[in-house]
Design a protein around this motif. Structure first.
Motif, PDB file in Angstrom:
ATOM      1  N   CYS A   1      -5.403   1.239   2.958  1.00  0.00           N
ATOM      2  CA  CYS A   1      -4.575   0.088   3.312  1.00  0.00           C
ATOM      3  C   CYS A   1      -5.475  -0.986   3.913  1.00  0.00           C
ATOM      4  O   CYS A   1      -6.345  -0.693   4.729  1.00  0.00           O
ATOM      5  CB  CYS A   1      -3.517   0.520   4.333  1.00  0.00           C
ATOM      6  SG  CYS A   1      -2.404  -0.799   4.815  1.00  0.00           S
TER       7      CYS A   1
ATOM      8  N   HIS B   1       2.011   6.003  -1.996  1.00  0.00           N
ATOM      9  CA  HIS B   1       2.926   7.100  -1.640  1.00  0.00           C
ATOM     10  C   HIS B   1       4.295   7.006  -2.307  1.00  0.00           C
ATOM     11  O   HIS B   1       5.062   7.968  -2.250  1.00  0.00           O
ATOM     12  CB  HIS B   1       3.090   7.174  -0.124  1.00  0.00           C
ATOM     13  CG  HIS B   1       1.812   7.484   0.584  1.00  0.00           C
ATOM     14  ND1 HIS B   1       1.283   8.753   0.651  1.00  0.00           N
ATOM     15  CD2 HIS B   1       0.939   6.677   1.231  1.00  0.00           C
ATOM     16  CE1 HIS B   1       0.151   8.716   1.324  1.00  0.00           C
ATOM     17  NE2 HIS B   1      -0.084   7.477   1.688  1.00  0.00           N
TER      18      HIS B   1
ATOM     19  N   ALA C   1      -4.244   5.468   7.459  1.00  0.00           N
ATOM     20  CA  ALA C   1      -3.996   4.714   6.227  1.00  0.00           C
ATOM     21  C   ALA C   1      -5.233   3.934   5.789  1.00  0.00           C
ATOM     22  O   ALA C   1      -5.325   3.498   4.643  1.00  0.00           O
ATOM     23  CB  ALA C   1      -2.817   3.758   6.426  1.00  0.00           C
TER      24      ALA C   1
ATOM     25  N   LYS D   1       7.806   7.821   2.644  1.00  0.00           N
ATOM     26  CA  LYS D   1       6.884   8.859   2.165  1.00  0.00           C
ATOM     27  C   LYS D   1       5.494   8.672   2.773  1.00  0.00           C
ATOM     28  O   LYS D   1       4.816   9.653   3.092  1.00  0.00           O
ATOM     29  CB  LYS D   1       6.820   8.851   0.643  1.00  0.00           C
ATOM     30  CG  LYS D   1       8.078   9.381  -0.006  1.00  0.00           C
ATOM     31  CD  LYS D   1       7.976   9.302  -1.525  1.00  0.00           C
ATOM     32  CE  LYS D   1       9.262   9.776  -2.188  1.00  0.00           C
ATOM     33  NZ  LYS D   1       9.203   9.614  -3.655  1.00  0.00           N
ATOM     34  N   ALA D   2       5.064   7.432   2.939  1.00  0.00           N
ATOM     35  CA  ALA D   2       3.779   7.166   3.595  1.00  0.00           C
ATOM     36  C   ALA D   2       3.834   7.638   5.044  1.00  0.00           C
ATOM     37  O   ALA D   2       2.888   8.268   5.530  1.00  0.00           O
ATOM     38  CB  ALA D   2       3.444   5.682   3.535  1.00  0.00           C
TER      39      ALA D   2
ATOM     40  N   TRP E   1       0.840  -1.205   0.000  1.00  0.00           N
ATOM     41  CA  TRP E   1       0.000   0.000   0.000  1.00  0.00           C
ATOM     42  C   TRP E   1       0.876   1.257   0.000  1.00  0.00           C
ATOM     43  O   TRP E   1       0.639   2.184  -0.777  1.00  0.00           O
ATOM     44  CB  TRP E   1      -0.936  -0.008   1.215  1.00  0.00           C
ATOM     45  CG  TRP E   1      -1.623   1.293   1.421  1.00  0.00           C
ATOM     46  CD1 TRP E   1      -2.765   1.725   0.790  1.00  0.00           C
ATOM     47  CD2 TRP E   1      -1.210   2.352   2.278  1.00  0.00           C
ATOM     48  NE1 TRP E   1      -3.076   2.993   1.212  1.00  0.00           N
ATOM     49  CE2 TRP E   1      -2.139   3.401   2.130  1.00  0.00           C
ATOM     50  CE3 TRP E   1      -0.148   2.523   3.163  1.00  0.00           C
ATOM     51  CZ2 TRP E   1      -2.044   4.598   2.833  1.00  0.00           C
ATOM     52  CZ3 TRP E   1      -0.049   3.708   3.863  1.00  0.00           C
ATOM     53  CH2 TRP E   1      -0.981   4.731   3.698  1.00  0.00           C
ATOM     54  N   ALA E   2       1.865   1.294   0.879  1.00  0.00           N
ATOM     55  CA  ALA E   2       2.733   2.473   0.982  1.00  0.00           C
ATOM     56  C   ALA E   2       3.446   2.744  -0.338  1.00  0.00           C
ATOM     57  O   ALA E   2       3.510   3.894  -0.798  1.00  0.00           O
ATOM     58  CB  ALA E   2       3.751   2.282   2.110  1.00  0.00           C
TER      59      ALA E   2
ATOM     60  N   LEU F   1       1.331  10.429   6.623  1.00  0.00           N
ATOM     61  CA  LEU F   1       0.465  10.134   7.763  1.00  0.00           C
ATOM     62  C   LEU F   1       0.780  11.042   8.949  1.00  0.00           C
ATOM     63  O   LEU F   1      -0.093  11.316   9.776  1.00  0.00           O
ATOM     64  CB  LEU F   1       0.611   8.661   8.172  1.00  0.00           C
ATOM     65  CG  LEU F   1       0.104   7.644   7.148  1.00  0.00           C
ATOM     66  CD1 LEU F   1       0.554   6.238   7.535  1.00  0.00           C
ATOM     67  CD2 LEU F   1      -1.403   7.714   6.996  1.00  0.00           C
TER      68      LEU F   1
END
Length: 138
Positions: A71, A37, A64, A42-43, A32-33, A47
């Motif tokens: 996510c 992102h 997230a 970067k995620a 997901w990250a 956040l």
């Protein structure tokens, strides 16, 4: 005990061998990250943008779960696993190693390991099938 964990005698075990639920949660989170992102770092920064204190609480991590592409990881497992110092918060240093994790390579290794196990089992069954039966008792 090591022999029980290292069942293929490779000299190593992975998180996948040790704790499948944690492995699956981290794979989903990292995927997901990277997808949303561009990286885990970067995620983390995205956040943390509201507080800007360079720390993520579990509540901040749960952001997230929102958005167009949320996510799907079990973030409680992710948070508990990454909070190795039991500080109830994560820093960039706690997560940056995930950006070095080559999930495709690890998946390939896992598949190769499973194939070796399957082939060894087939060879063993073939040997058993081709062996002469035990002599019958009178």
């Amino acid at each position: 005990m090591w022999r029980a964990l290292d069942d293929d005698c490779s000299g190593a075990i992975t998180l996948r061998d040790w704790d499948l639920a944690s492995y699956e949660a981290l794979v989903e989170f990292k995927g997901w990250a990277d997808r949303v992102h561009g990286s885990v770092v970067k995620a983390f920064r995205a956040l943390d943008n509201a507080s800007g204190n360079a720390k993520l609480s579990e509540g901040e991590l749960h952001k997230a779960l929102r958005g167009d592409d949320p996510c799907k990881a079990d973030l409680e497992i992710v948070f508990d696993g990454l909070d190795v110092h039991s500080c109830y918060s994560l820093t960039e240093g706690d997560v940056k190693f995930l950006d070095l994790w080559d999930m495709a390579w690890e998946s390939w290794l896992w598949d190769a390991k499973q194939k070796r196990k399957d082939e060894a089992a087939k060879r063993a069954l073939k040997r058993i099938a081709n062996s002469s039966p035990l002599p019958s008792r009178p």
